[in-house]
Structure formats: structure tokens, C-alpha cells
Design an enzyme around this catalytic site. Structure first.
Site, PDB file in Angstrom:
ATOM      1  N   LEU A  75      27.599   9.395  35.066  1.00  0.00           N
ATOM      2  CA  LEU A  75      28.102   9.287  33.807  1.00  0.00           C
ATOM      3  C   LEU A  75      28.546  10.291  34.008  1.00  0.00           C
ATOM      4  CD1 LEU A  75      25.315   7.335  32.134  1.00  0.00           C
ATOM      5  CD2 LEU A  75      27.826   6.513  33.039  1.00  0.00           C
ATOM      6  N   CYS A  76      29.237  11.620  34.898  1.00  0.00           N
ATOM      7  CA  CYS A  76      29.419  12.601  35.289  1.00  0.00           C
ATOM      8  C   CYS A  76      31.413  12.521  35.267  1.00  0.00           C
ATOM      9  CB  CYS A  76      29.273  13.433  36.150  1.00  0.00           C
ATOM     10  SG  CYS A  76      29.094  15.105  36.047  1.00  0.00           S
ATOM     11  N   HIS A  77      32.564  13.160  34.573  1.00  0.00           N
ATOM     12  CA  HIS A  77      33.452  12.469  34.928  1.00  0.00           C
ATOM     13  C   HIS A  77      33.950  13.773  36.009  1.00  0.00           C
ATOM     14  CE1 HIS A  77      34.677  11.384  30.811  1.00  0.00           C
ATOM     15  NE2 HIS A  77      33.758  12.146  30.248  1.00  0.00           N
ATOM     16  N   MET A 113      26.908  20.929  34.253  1.00  0.00           N
ATOM     17  CA  MET A 113      26.185  20.001  35.590  1.00  0.00           C
ATOM     18  C   MET A 113      27.543  20.437  37.738  1.00  0.00           C
ATOM     19  SD  MET A 113      24.859  17.793  34.259  1.00  0.00           S
ATOM     20  CE  MET A 113      24.121  16.702  36.471  1.00  0.00           C
ATOM     21  N   GLU A 114      27.961  20.814  37.391  1.00  0.00           N
ATOM     22  CA  GLU A 114      28.505  21.546  38.647  1.00  0.00           C
ATOM     23  C   GLU A 114      28.020  22.641  39.039  1.00  0.00           C
ATOM     24  OE1 GLU A 114      31.539  18.154  36.790  1.00  0.00           O
ATOM     25  OE2 GLU A 114      30.978  19.462  36.626  1.00  0.00           O
ATOM     26  N   ASP A 128      17.099  22.415  54.641  1.00  0.00           N
ATOM     27  CA  ASP A 128      17.369  22.165  55.762  1.00  0.00           C
ATOM     28  C   ASP A 128      17.815  22.725  57.174  1.00  0.00           C
ATOM     29  OD1 ASP A 128      18.896  19.404  57.128  1.00  0.00           O
ATOM     30  OD2 ASP A 128      20.733  20.115  57.558  1.00  0.00           O
TER      31      ASP A 128
END
Length: 158
Positions: A75-77, A113-114, A128
Site C-alpha cells: 500500500l506504499c505510494h 518506508m523508503e 548475503d
């Protein structure tokens, strides 16, 4: 605590409408760390990883991850990032690497969020690249430290 914004009156998930919001300069700073064996940290610092420059690759991965946040978080723009800065802080006493990401935009929604995604992707990349010698590494403390801009203004973690 205010209501969750990603649910409508019927409790259905939806993307928050931002069309009526004003564009403002927005900044978010997130942090997290990865803890490893002392030998693993020394390999990273010496550049002895078979996969190359671990922190250089993790920096690029963080930037790439920040740009793909809306593809990963449902739901992130999608937003136009104006800057993403990635910093690594080494702690030999704790055999850890802290990643700090500052993300910026001029827009109608924040960049929290970014910044959080960028930190997570950077730490996952370190894992990794080094897992062949240290599968016991652990990522911890991923959190938002500060955000500026928008209706809610300036927030800083206590």
C-alpha cells in the site's frame, strides 16, 4: 493512538489518498545493524570477501531498495526520491556494522518506508555476501530515528 490509515470504515485495506495533501520537503532517517563474528568483520574491513566490496555493494543495494519500496510494500505510494544517503558505522568491540539511511523527497507523502527498506536491504546484502563464512549473523534494531515534513511535522525517537 489514532486510527490506522490503511483501512476504510468497513475495515478493508486501501491505499491512502494523498491528492489533497500539500507538497513539502520530507526527510526520514532510519537505522539498523548487523552483528557478526569478529573474523567476518575483519574480512569485510580488509576487503577479503570473495564477492568483492561488501559495503560498496550494500550501499548501492540500499539505494536501489529505497527506489523499489512501493513494489515491495503493497500500500506504499511510489514517490520521487530527491536524495538517499547511506552511511556505515563499524564497531569492532561489538563486531557489528550499523547502517544509517537518510531519504528525502519533495512530495505529498513521507519517506519513512523508503529509509527503512533501504536499511533492511543493505543489511540483507551484507548477510548475503558474507553468509558463506558466517551464517549466524543477525540483523537488529531496524527502526525509524527521525522524520521531518508533512502535517505531523518533526518527530525524533526518544
Amino acid at each position: 493512538m489514532s486510527q490506522f490509515t490503511h483501512f476504510d470504515a468497513q475495515g478493508q485495506a486501501h491505499m491512502v489518498g494523498i491528492g489533497e495533501k500539500n507538497e513539502t520537503h520530507r526527510v526520514a532517517r532510519a537505522v539498523g545493524s548487523i552483528v557478526m563474528q569478529p573474523e567476518t568483520l575483519q574480512m569485510i574491513l580488509a576487503g577479503d570477501s570473495k564477492k568483492g566490496d561488501v559495503l560498496g555493494v550494500a550501499r548501492i543495494a540500499a539505494i536501489q531498495g529505497s527506489k523499489r519500496t512501493s513494489e515491495l510494500i503493497p500500500l506504499c505510494h511510489p514517490i520521487f526520491l530527491t536524495k538517499v544517503a547511506v552511511e556505515f558505522n563499524i564497531s569492532e568491540p561489538t563486531s557489528s556494522i550499523e547502517c544509517v539511511v537518510t531519504a528525502e523527497t519533495v512530495g505529498r507523502t513521507g519517506v519513512e518506508m523508503e529509509a527503512l527498506t533501504a536499511v533492511s536491504v543493505a543489511l540483507l546484502t551484507v548477510y548475503d555476501m558474507c553468509k558463506a563464512v558466517d551464517r549466524g549473523m543477525r540483523m537488529e534494531g531496524i527502526c525509524l530515528m527521525e522524520k521531518l515534513g508533512g502535517k505531523s511535522g518533526h518527530w525524533v525517537r526518544d
